[in-house]
Design an enzyme around this catalytic site. Structure first.
Site, PDB file in Angstrom:
ATOM      1  N   ASP A 168      24.241  74.782  30.355  1.00  0.00           N
ATOM      2  CA  ASP A 168      23.763  76.029  30.988  1.00  0.00           C
ATOM      3  C   ASP A 168      23.803  75.864  32.506  1.00  0.00           C
ATOM      4  OD1 ASP A 168      21.710  78.361  29.480  1.00  0.00           O
ATOM      5  OD2 ASP A 168      22.092  78.415  31.636  1.00  0.00           O
ATOM      6  N   ASN A 169      24.139  76.934  33.203  1.00  0.00           N
ATOM      7  CA  ASN A 169      24.083  76.851  34.676  1.00  0.00           C
ATOM      8  C   ASN A 169      22.742  77.373  35.205  1.00  0.00           C
ATOM      9  OD1 ASN A 169      24.285  79.606  34.432  1.00  0.00           O
ATOM     10  ND2 ASN A 169      26.130  79.837  35.684  1.00  0.00           N
ATOM     11  N   LEU A 205      34.201  72.236  32.028  1.00  0.00           N
ATOM     12  CA  LEU A 205      33.404  71.912  30.846  1.00  0.00           C
ATOM     13  C   LEU A 205      33.943  70.592  30.298  1.00  0.00           C
ATOM     14  CD1 LEU A 205      31.316  72.624  28.648  1.00  0.00           C
ATOM     15  CD2 LEU A 205      33.075  73.972  27.517  1.00  0.00           C
ATOM     16  N   SER A 258      26.597  83.825  29.169  1.00  0.00           N
ATOM     17  CA  SER A 258      26.936  85.030  29.933  1.00  0.00           C
ATOM     18  C   SER A 258      25.647  85.735  30.300  1.00  0.00           C
ATOM     19  CB  SER A 258      27.772  86.005  29.084  1.00  0.00           C
ATOM     20  OG  SER A 258      28.009  87.199  29.806  1.00  0.00           O
ATOM     21  N   ALA A 273      29.992  84.474  20.944  1.00  0.00           N
ATOM     22  CA  ALA A 273      28.925  85.476  20.904  1.00  0.00           C
ATOM     23  C   ALA A 273      29.441  86.716  21.620  1.00  0.00           C
ATOM     24  CB  ALA A 273      27.674  84.940  21.591  1.00  0.00           C
ATOM     25  N   TYR A 307      30.691  93.644  31.681  1.00  0.00           N
ATOM     26  CA  TYR A 307      30.248  92.972  30.462  1.00  0.00           C
ATOM     27  C   TYR A 307      31.128  93.386  29.279  1.00  0.00           C
ATOM     28  CZ  TYR A 307      26.941  91.165  26.950  1.00  0.00           C
ATOM     29  OH  TYR A 307      26.348  90.473  25.925  1.00  0.00           O
ATOM     30  N   LYS A 334      33.703  90.803  27.450  1.00  0.00           N
ATOM     31  CA  LYS A 334      33.577  90.387  26.041  1.00  0.00           C
ATOM     32  C   LYS A 334      34.782  90.821  25.223  1.00  0.00           C
ATOM     33  CE  LYS A 334      29.485  88.297  25.920  1.00  0.00           C
ATOM     34  NZ  LYS A 334      29.316  86.880  25.563  1.00  0.00           N
ATOM     35  N   ARG A 383      15.467  94.270  29.948  1.00  0.00           N
ATOM     36  CA  ARG A 383      15.804  94.892  28.670  1.00  0.00           C
ATOM     37  C   ARG A 383      14.624  95.706  28.140  1.00  0.00           C
ATOM     38  NH1 ARG A 383      19.846  90.421  26.089  1.00  0.00           N
ATOM     39  NH2 ARG A 383      18.603  88.984  27.303  1.00  0.00           N
TER      40      ARG A 383
HETATM   41  N1  UDP Z   1      15.815 101.371  28.625  1.00  0.00           N
HETATM   42  C1  UDP Z   1      14.771 102.181  29.029  1.00  0.00           C
HETATM   43  N2  UDP Z   1      13.797 101.632  29.813  1.00  0.00           N
HETATM   44  C2  UDP Z   1      13.824 100.338  30.215  1.00  0.00           C
HETATM   45  C3  UDP Z   1      14.887  99.508  29.800  1.00  0.00           C
HETATM   46  C4  UDP Z   1      15.879 100.064  29.006  1.00  0.00           C
HETATM   47  O1  UDP Z   1      14.704 103.371  28.680  1.00  0.00           O
HETATM   48  O2  UDP Z   1      12.883  99.934  30.931  1.00  0.00           O
HETATM   49  C5  UDP Z   1      16.847 101.945  27.734  1.00  0.00           C
HETATM   50  C6  UDP Z   1      18.259 101.784  28.240  1.00  0.00           C
HETATM   51  O3  UDP Z   1      18.597 102.876  29.069  1.00  0.00           O
HETATM   52  C7  UDP Z   1      19.043 101.778  26.943  1.00  0.00           C
HETATM   53  C8  UDP Z   1      18.092 101.115  25.943  1.00  0.00           C
HETATM   54  O4  UDP Z   1      16.799 101.227  26.524  1.00  0.00           O
HETATM   55  O5  UDP Z   1      19.315 103.077  26.502  1.00  0.00           O
HETATM   56  C9  UDP Z   1      18.395  99.646  25.688  1.00  0.00           C
HETATM   57  O6  UDP Z   1      18.502  99.006  26.922  1.00  0.00           O
HETATM   58  P1  UDP Z   1      18.638  97.441  27.072  1.00  0.00           P
HETATM   59  O7  UDP Z   1      18.754  97.159  28.541  1.00  0.00           O
HETATM   60  O8  UDP Z   1      17.557  96.751  26.348  1.00  0.00           O
HETATM   61  O9  UDP Z   1      19.959  97.035  26.322  1.00  0.00           O
HETATM   62  P2  UDP Z   1      21.390  97.722  26.090  1.00  0.00           P
HETATM   63  O10 UDP Z   1      21.381  98.157  24.677  1.00  0.00           O
HETATM   64  O11 UDP Z   1      21.560  98.884  27.022  1.00  0.00           O
HETATM   65  O12 UDP Z   1      22.326  96.617  26.365  1.00  0.00           O
END
Ligand code: UDP
Length: 319
Positions: A37-38, A67, A81, A120, A151, A155, A192
């Site tokens: 891991d970095n 690596l 990632s 992944a 992203y 991927k 997230r």
């Molecule tokens: N989201 C949100 N509020 C937050 C964070 C995320 O409404 O504070 C929404 C985001 O717009 C998306 C969904 O939740 O529609 C999932 O976002 P996340 O970043 O978890 O992962 P993604 O599925 O987009 O990679």
């Protein structure tokens, strides 16, 4: 391979959220684990309890530069990632490097060692999907130049590269497409939805909804996802791609309500601007995972949220 398998596994991104859980699961199955891991989107805390444990080592290295692993390698699991939208918006070039140069380094190692190799990949390869739920046969709807493309396309390229090494160089590749996963070890500040809502609810701050909150996601608890990764590694000869996720779909607004209920929080809910190209809905078709891996998720959203909330509460020193 079964429970008592021995072998040597390299896990890139092994100090991250899923990577650290995978390192643990492989150690429990008798593997020697080299975690690479970095520490760009983690700080080592997730694996600090494994340091000094027999069979575990942490190599701080950036796989996009080099690596090099001494000794035999039986399994290469490539998870490295940035994976949270907030992280890959902040680290666009690193994200593209991880999917391109980083993936190539992992494939080269797997080819040299004759190792089983797992990529992944992600539900983001489907972009803002027109087909719903998403089977692996769907080719996706990705904006190649939008902010998420670093992203998504990274991927998608990693999948193409992995398939080319499988076809031309005979690497034993498996591609898994991981749908939204949550659980202990999500970073409090990684942006997230599950970690944001839980931390906001526990600290009495407003829950931030991006857009109208009617967009959907299908959330898989980490231990289910990890058993899917292990099953995919075990299923030598299976190339996939295979979706791994929990098909229980809900809107972001419904998730906010569930988090408020489960935490007993009286935080308010606020609506912020929608993210560009935010997928409107997402739900895995997991028929193939059932057929090829005998895998299906087991943990309900209610249980998984409670476990995650209690982990965050301890970590935030609230309970
Ligand atoms: N989201 C949100 N509020 C937050 C964070 C995320 O409404 O504070 C929404 C985001 O717009 C998306 C969904 O939740 O529609 C999932 O976002 P996340 O970043 O978890 O992962 P993604 O599925 O987009 O990679």
């Amino acid at each position: 391979m079964t429970g008592g398998s021995t072998g040597r596994a390299v896990v890139t991104g092994g100090a991250g959220f899923l990577g650290s859980h995978l390192c643990e699961a492989l150690l429990a199955r008798g593997y020697e684990v080299v975690c690479v891991d970095n520490l760009s989107t983690s700080d080592g805390t997730n694996v600090s309890h494994l340091l000094g444990k027999e069979g575990f080592s942490l190599v701080r290295a950036d796989i996009t530069e080099r690596l090099t692993i001494d000794g035999p390698v039986d399994v290469v699991a490539h998870l490295a990632s940035p994976a949270s939208p907030a992280d890959y918006f902040r680290l666009p070039l690193q994200t593209l490097d991880a999917g391109s140069r980083g993936t190539e380094a992992c494939l080269r190692l797997a080819a040299e060692q004759g190792a089983r190799y797992l990529l992944a990949s992600t539900s983001e390869v489907y972009g803002d999907p027109i087909v719903h739920p998403q089977p692996e046969t769907y080719w996706g709807n990705v904006n190649p130049i939008g902010p998420r493309s670093v992203y998504d396309e990274s991927k998608r390229f990693a999948e193409a590269l992995s398939m080319a090494w499988a076809r031309e160089r005979g690497v034993d590749v498996v591609i898994v497409r991981i749908f939204n996963t949550y659980g202990p070890r999500l970073r409090a500040g990684d942006g997230r939805v599950v970690s944001n809502f839980i931390v906001q609810a526990l600290t009495g701050r407003p829950l931030t909804i991006y857009g109208d909150g009617r967009q959907t996601r299908s959330l898989c608890y980490q231990s289910d996802l990890i058993s899917g990764l292990v099953a995919a590694l075990d299923a030598r000869g299976v190339t996939g791609p295979v979706n791994l996720g929990n098909p229980t779909e809900l809107t972001v607004l419904e998730l906010a309500s569930q988090v408020l209920e489960a935490t007993g929080s009286s935080s308010e809910v606020v609506q912020l601007e929608a993210l560009q190209d935010d997928p409107a809905r997402r739900q895995p078709d997991i028929t193939r995972a059932g057929e090829l891996l005998g895998w299906a998720p087991e943990v309900t959203l209610t249980d998984g949220l409670l476990r995650t909330i209690s982990w965050f509460a301890k970590r935030l020193d609230l309970k």
